[in-house]
Design a protein around this motif. Structure first.
Motif, PDB file in Angstrom:
ATOM      1  N   ASP A 202     -56.180  19.930 -19.736  1.00 49.66           N
ATOM      2  CA  ASP A 202     -57.171  19.665 -19.174  1.00 49.66           C
ATOM      3  C   ASP A 202     -57.068  19.225 -17.637  1.00 49.66           C
ATOM      4  OD1 ASP A 202     -58.845  20.818 -21.185  1.00 49.66           O
ATOM      5  OD2 ASP A 202     -59.736  18.832 -21.704  1.00 49.66           O
ATOM      6  N   CYS A 203     -56.162  18.250 -17.693  1.00 51.19           N
ATOM      7  CA  CYS A 203     -55.843  17.539 -16.488  1.00 51.19           C
ATOM      8  C   CYS A 203     -55.322  18.614 -15.506  1.00 51.19           C
ATOM      9  CB  CYS A 203     -54.814  16.308 -16.613  1.00 51.19           C
ATOM     10  SG  CYS A 203     -54.544  15.445 -15.398  1.00 51.19           S
ATOM     11  N   LEU A 204     -54.241  19.285 -16.027  1.00 48.89           N
ATOM     12  CA  LEU A 204     -53.485  20.569 -15.206  1.00 48.89           C
ATOM     13  C   LEU A 204     -54.424  21.420 -14.434  1.00 48.89           C
ATOM     14  CD1 LEU A 204     -50.827  20.998 -14.136  1.00 48.89           C
ATOM     15  CD2 LEU A 204     -50.372  22.337 -16.081  1.00 48.89           C
ATOM     16  N   ALA A 205     -55.417  21.962 -15.324  1.00 52.87           N
ATOM     17  CA  ALA A 205     -56.319  22.621 -14.806  1.00 52.87           C
ATOM     18  C   ALA A 205     -57.202  22.085 -13.715  1.00 52.87           C
ATOM     19  CB  ALA A 205     -57.302  23.133 -16.235  1.00 52.87           C
ATOM     20  N   VAL A 206     -57.494  21.033 -14.119  1.00 55.03           N
ATOM     21  CA  VAL A 206     -58.593  20.570 -12.762  1.00 55.03           C
ATOM     22  C   VAL A 206     -57.656  19.911 -11.648  1.00 55.03           C
ATOM     23  CG1 VAL A 206     -59.963  18.315 -12.250  1.00 55.03           C
ATOM     24  CG2 VAL A 206     -60.092  19.259 -14.580  1.00 55.03           C
ATOM     25  N   VAL A 207     -56.434  19.414 -11.454  1.00 55.58           N
ATOM     26  CA  VAL A 207     -55.843  18.948 -10.553  1.00 55.58           C
ATOM     27  C   VAL A 207     -55.380  20.133  -9.735  1.00 55.58           C
ATOM     28  CG1 VAL A 207     -55.104  17.022 -11.294  1.00 55.58           C
ATOM     29  CG2 VAL A 207     -53.507  18.757 -11.822  1.00 55.58           C
ATOM     30  N   THR A 208     -54.983  21.228 -10.402  1.00 57.08           N
ATOM     31  CA  THR A 208     -54.599  22.488  -9.666  1.00 57.08           C
ATOM     32  C   THR A 208     -55.725  23.127  -8.981  1.00 57.08           C
ATOM     33  OG1 THR A 208     -52.697  22.993 -11.466  1.00 57.08           O
ATOM     34  CG2 THR A 208     -53.354  24.739  -9.894  1.00 57.08           C
ATOM     35  N   PHE A 209     -57.054  23.132  -9.821  1.00 56.64           N
ATOM     36  CA  PHE A 209     -58.272  23.812  -9.259  1.00 56.64           C
ATOM     37  C   PHE A 209     -58.491  23.167  -7.987  1.00 56.64           C
ATOM     38  CE2 PHE A 209     -62.583  24.422  -9.264  1.00 56.64           C
ATOM     39  CZ  PHE A 209     -62.783  25.812  -9.618  1.00 56.64           C
ATOM     40  N   VAL A 210     -58.362  21.845  -7.911  1.00 52.55           N
ATOM     41  CA  VAL A 210     -59.070  21.229  -6.576  1.00 52.55           C
ATOM     42  C   VAL A 210     -57.802  21.178  -5.755  1.00 52.55           C
ATOM     43  CG1 VAL A 210     -59.615  18.885  -5.930  1.00 52.55           C
ATOM     44  CG2 VAL A 210     -60.426  19.767  -8.118  1.00 52.55           C
ATOM     45  N   GLY A 211     -56.407  20.939  -5.975  1.00 52.60           N
ATOM     46  CA  GLY A 211     -55.615  20.642  -5.217  1.00 52.60           C
ATOM     47  C   GLY A 211     -54.661  21.880  -4.586  1.00 52.60           C
ATOM     48  N   ALA A 212     -54.639  22.671  -5.443  1.00 55.15           N
ATOM     49  CA  ALA A 212     -53.671  23.927  -5.017  1.00 55.15           C
ATOM     50  C   ALA A 212     -54.031  24.428  -3.745  1.00 55.15           C
ATOM     51  CB  ALA A 212     -53.538  25.002  -6.152  1.00 55.15           C
ATOM     52  N   THR A 213     -53.154  24.847  -3.036  1.00 56.48           N
ATOM     53  CA  THR A 213     -53.385  25.640  -1.865  1.00 56.48           C
ATOM     54  C   THR A 213     -53.110  27.098  -1.672  1.00 56.48           C
ATOM     55  OG1 THR A 213     -51.311  24.696  -0.707  1.00 56.48           O
ATOM     56  CG2 THR A 213     -53.076  23.218  -0.587  1.00 56.48           C
ATOM     57  N   ASP A 214     -52.269  27.549  -2.472  1.00 54.63           N
ATOM     58  CA  ASP A 214     -52.037  28.889  -2.331  1.00 54.63           C
ATOM     59  C   ASP A 214     -51.792  29.387  -3.963  1.00 54.63           C
ATOM     60  OD1 ASP A 214     -49.296  28.147  -3.149  1.00 54.63           O
ATOM     61  OD2 ASP A 214     -48.607  27.913  -1.289  1.00 54.63           O
ATOM     62  N   LEU A 215     -51.438  30.831  -3.892  1.00 52.11           N
ATOM     63  CA  LEU A 215     -51.466  31.305  -5.162  1.00 52.11           C
ATOM     64  C   LEU A 215     -50.077  31.002  -6.022  1.00 52.11           C
ATOM     65  CD1 LEU A 215     -52.315  33.563  -7.246  1.00 52.11           C
ATOM     66  CD2 LEU A 215     -50.963  35.207  -5.721  1.00 52.11           C
ATOM     67  N   ALA A 216     -49.176  30.732  -5.193  1.00 49.69           N
ATOM     68  CA  ALA A 216     -47.813  30.194  -5.905  1.00 49.69           C
ATOM     69  C   ALA A 216     -47.927  29.043  -6.650  1.00 49.69           C
ATOM     70  CB  ALA A 216     -46.800  29.910  -4.793  1.00 49.69           C
ATOM     71  N   GLU A 217     -48.759  27.809  -6.231  1.00 48.19           N
ATOM     72  CA  GLU A 217     -48.985  26.749  -6.745  1.00 48.19           C
ATOM     73  C   GLU A 217     -49.900  27.040  -7.918  1.00 48.19           C
ATOM     74  OE1 GLU A 217     -48.390  23.466  -3.125  1.00 48.19           O
ATOM     75  OE2 GLU A 217     -50.789  24.281  -3.698  1.00 48.19           O
ATOM     76  N   THR A 218     -50.799  27.941  -8.078  1.00 44.49           N
ATOM     77  CA  THR A 218     -51.705  27.910  -9.075  1.00 44.49           C
ATOM     78  C   THR A 218     -50.597  28.823 -10.134  1.00 44.49           C
ATOM     79  OG1 THR A 218     -53.720  28.216  -7.798  1.00 44.49           O
ATOM     80  CG2 THR A 218     -53.847  29.195  -9.950  1.00 44.49           C
ATOM     81  N   GLU A 219     -49.925  29.786  -9.727  1.00 46.18           N
ATOM     82  CA  GLU A 219     -49.228  30.704 -10.877  1.00 46.18           C
ATOM     83  C   GLU A 219     -48.225  29.708 -11.678  1.00 46.18           C
ATOM     84  OE1 GLU A 219     -47.541  33.389  -8.342  1.00 46.18           O
ATOM     85  OE2 GLU A 219     -48.604  34.978  -9.300  1.00 46.18           O
ATOM     86  N   VAL A 220     -47.976  28.464 -11.288  1.00 47.07           N
ATOM     87  CA  VAL A 220     -47.084  27.668 -11.749  1.00 47.07           C
ATOM     88  C   VAL A 220     -47.624  27.052 -12.820  1.00 47.07           C
ATOM     89  CG1 VAL A 220     -45.748  25.586 -11.566  1.00 47.07           C
ATOM     90  CG2 VAL A 220     -45.490  27.262  -9.718  1.00 47.07           C
ATOM     91  N   SER A 221     -49.082  26.421 -12.577  1.00 50.56           N
ATOM     92  CA  SER A 221     -49.708  25.926 -13.672  1.00 50.56           C
ATOM     93  C   SER A 221     -50.212  26.802 -14.655  1.00 50.56           C
ATOM     94  CB  SER A 221     -50.840  25.243 -12.835  1.00 50.56           C
ATOM     95  OG  SER A 221     -50.520  24.167 -12.101  1.00 50.56           O
ATOM     96  N   LEU A 222     -50.496  28.210 -14.347  1.00 47.66           N
ATOM     97  CA  LEU A 222     -50.937  29.069 -14.905  1.00 47.66           C
ATOM     98  C   LEU A 222     -49.817  29.435 -16.278  1.00 47.66           C
ATOM     99  CD1 LEU A 222     -52.727  31.733 -12.833  1.00 47.66           C
ATOM    100  CD2 LEU A 222     -53.746  30.467 -14.812  1.00 47.66           C
ATOM    101  N   LYS A 223     -48.524  29.632 -15.692  1.00 52.26           N
ATOM    102  CA  LYS A 223     -47.363  29.716 -16.425  1.00 52.26           C
ATOM    103  C   LYS A 223     -47.179  28.716 -17.414  1.00 52.26           C
ATOM    104  CE  LYS A 223     -42.622  30.859 -16.386  1.00 52.26           C
ATOM    105  NZ  LYS A 223     -42.141  30.183 -17.572  1.00 52.26           N
ATOM    106  N   ALA A 224     -47.222  27.462 -17.002  1.00 51.78           N
ATOM    107  CA  ALA A 224     -47.067  26.326 -18.028  1.00 51.78           C
ATOM    108  C   ALA A 224     -48.071  26.254 -19.166  1.00 51.78           C
ATOM    109  CB  ALA A 224     -47.204  24.950 -17.218  1.00 51.78           C
ATOM    110  N   MET A 225     -49.209  26.720 -18.876  1.00 53.02           N
ATOM    111  CA  MET A 225     -50.467  26.875 -20.038  1.00 53.02           C
ATOM    112  C   MET A 225     -50.108  28.065 -20.799  1.00 53.02           C
ATOM    113  SD  MET A 225     -53.752  26.382 -17.292  1.00 53.02           S
ATOM    114  CE  MET A 225     -53.872  24.683 -16.417  1.00 53.02           C
TER     115      MET A 225
END
Length: 418
Positions: free
Chosen positions: A159-182
Motif C-alpha cells: 500500500d505504501c509503495l503504491a501511494v508514494v509512487t503515485f504521488v512522488g514519481a516523475t516519469d514512467l521509469a520510476e513507476t515501472e520500478v514499483s510496478l515490477k516490485a509488485m
C-alpha cells in the motif's frame, strides 16, 4: 538524508537510532505521550507543532511500545489532515525515523511506519519533497517484499509503495520500478534453484493486485507497448478462477483497467508483417491470442456475475462480486463505463467518477485513508471556499489523484452543483 533544521535531532544516522542510549531524552517522553491527544476542534498551529515535536522525540526512544504509540498517534493526525503545512520542514527527519522503524522495528511498528510514510507523502503533495520520500523509502519497502516477510507487513509495504509512487514519481521509469516490485509478488519467478517459487497468501495476493492496478492507472498518458502485455493479462485471467473471492475481484478490476487502457486491442493491420503486409506467423498469432483472451475474460466475467451462493457463503461479498463482474461484463461487451458519485461537504459538493481508472483510484484512496478520507476532501473544499487557494484532490493530466497546493483548477471530478 539531512535532518530537519527545526526538529530536535539526537544521534546519528537512521540505522543507529533504535540501538542508541538516549538517557537525557527518554525520561518522561513515554509518560507524556499518553497525554498528547490532539484536539480536533483546535486550529492552533503552534500547539500542533509542539505535539508533532513530542512525537518525533518519542520515535528516538529505545522502547518499542513507545515508538509504536507515537507512530499510531502520528497516523491518526495524518488521517485527520492536521499536519498539513507543518511537515514540510520536518519530513526528512520523519522519513528517516519511519524507515528505521520498518527496518528494525516489530511487525506492528513496521506496519504503522509504512502507513505513516504513505500518509506523509499525501500530506506533502506532489513535488520535490514527495519525490524524495518515494526515493528514500523505496529500498526498505522493496526489501520487505523481496524477503517475503509477515503478511501484514507485506500488505502495508505494498500500500505504501503504491501511494508514494503515485504521488512522488516523475516519469514512467520510476513507476515501472514499483510496478515490477509488485508484479514479482503477484507472479513470482523461479529462483536460482528449481522449485523455489513462492506463492503469496490470498490476502497478500489481493493486496498486491490492488496496489499494482492502482498504480497502473497512472500510465494512461504514456505510450504503451501492447506486445508485452499478453503474458501478464493471460496470468490475470487465470486468477479469475482463484478460490479466494478477494483475489478474483482484484484480478477482475485489473483486467477491466487493461481493457480500458486498450492493452488487448491489436488490429490486424498493426500485426502485418513488415515485408509482406500480410499478417505474419508471430504477429498474426498475437492478434488471435488477444481476441481469444477477450472472449475468455468475457465468459469468466459472465459466470462470476451470476455465481450461485453455496451453503455458508458470505452473501454481502457474493453480492459485491456479482455487481463488480456485471459492471466488467457491461464494459467489455457494450463499452458502458462505471459511474459513481459521493457527497463531500454538503448536498452540492459532489465527487464524480466515470471510468475504471477513476473508480480504482477513488476506492484505493478511500480504503487507504479510511475514516480520514472525507476529512481530507472536506478540508480542501472548505479551504477553497474561504481562501481560493487550497490543497485540492484533483485529477491531473497524467491521470493521478494528488494533493496539490495551488490555485483552484476547474475539474469535472470535483463539482460544485449550484
Amino acid at each position: 538524508m539531512g535532518k530537519s533544521k527545526k526538529s530536535k535531532v539526537r544521534g546519528g544516522g537512521g540505522d543507529d537510532l533504535l540501538d542508541s542510549s538516549d538517557a537525557d531524552s527518554v525520561g518522561s517522553s513515554s509518560t507524556a505521550l499518553s497525554d498528547l491527544s490532539i484536539s480536533y476542534a483546535t486550529e492552533n498551529v503552534n500547539s500542533h507543532e509542539f505535539v508533532l515535536d513530542k512525537y518525533i522525540d518519542a520515535l528516538y526512544e529505545k522502547r518499542g511500545s513507545t515508538r509504536e504509540a507515537a507512530l499510531a498517534s502520528l497516523v491518526d493526525a495524518f488521517e485527520s489532515f492536521m499536519l498539513g503545512g507543518l511537515v514540510e520542514n520536518k519530513y526528512a527527519t520523519l522519513l528517516s525515523l519511519f524507515n528505521t522503524s520498518i527496518k528494525k522495528g516489530s511487525t506492528k511498528e513496521a506496519c504503522l511506519a509504512s502507513r505513516a510514510i504513505g500518509l506523509l507523502s499525501i500530506t506533502l503533495g506532489a513535488g520535490s519533497s514527495s519525490h524524495e520520500t518515494m526515493v528514500e523509502s523505496h529500498p526498505q519497502l522493496s526489501k520487505v517484499l523481496q524477503t517475503w516477510s509477515d503478511a501484514s507487513k507485506m500488505i502495508s509495504a505494498l500500500d505504501c509503495l503504491a501511494v508514494v509512487t503515485f504521488v512522488g514519481a516523475t516519469d514512467l521509469a520510476e513507476t515501472e520500478v514499483s510496478l515490477k516490485a509488485m508484479w514479482d509478488v503477484i507472479h513470482p519467478k523461479s529462483g536460482s534453484n528449481v522449485g523455489t517459487v513462492r506463492k503469496p497468501r490470498p490476502p497478500v495476493l489481493a493486496a498486491a493486485l490492488s496496489a499494482w492496478t492502482f498504480l497502473l492507472t497512472t500510465i494512461g498518458s504514456w505510450r504503451i507497448n501492447t506486445d508485452s502485455w499478453k503474458e501478464p493479462i493471460a496470468f490475470l485471467s487465470t486468477l479469475l478462477g482463484a478460490e479466494d473471492r478477494a483475489v478474483r475481484m482484484a484480478a477482475g478490476e485489473a483486467l477491466a483497467l487493461c481493457f480500458e487502457l486498450n492493452l488487448l486491442d491489436i488490429s490486424p493491420s498493426e500485426d502485418a508483417d513488415d515485408d509482406t503486409g500480410v499478417p505474419g506467423s508471430s504477429k498474426g498469432k498475437l492478434f488471435l491470442d488477444m481476441q481469444a483472451l477477450k472472449a475468455k475474460i468475457a465468459g469468466l466475467a459472465s459466470n462470476l456475475s451470476a455465481e450461485a451462493g453455496g451453503k455458508g457463503a458470505d452473501k454481502k461479498n457474493l453480492s459485491d462480486q456479482r455487481d463488480l463482474f456485471q459492471r466488467i461484463l457491461d464494459f467489455v461487451k457494450y463499452g458502458e463505463c462505471p459511474e459513481e458519485s459521493m457527497k463531500i461537504a454538503g448536498k452540492r459538493d459532489v465527487l464524480r467518477v466515470a471510468s475504471w481508472s477513476e473508480l480504482i483510484q477513488l476506492n484505493f484512496f478511500k480504503r487507504f485513508l479510511g475514516r480520514g478520507f472525507l476529512k481530507h476532501v472536506q478540508v480542501t473544499f472548505l479551504e477553497w471556499s474561504v481562501f481560493h487557494c487550497a490543497n485540492l484532490l484533483v485529477h491531473v493530466a497524467n491521470a493521478r489523484f494528488v494533493l496539490y497546493t495551488g490555485q483552484w483548477t476547474s475539474s469535472r471530478y470535483l463539482q460544485h452543483q449550484g
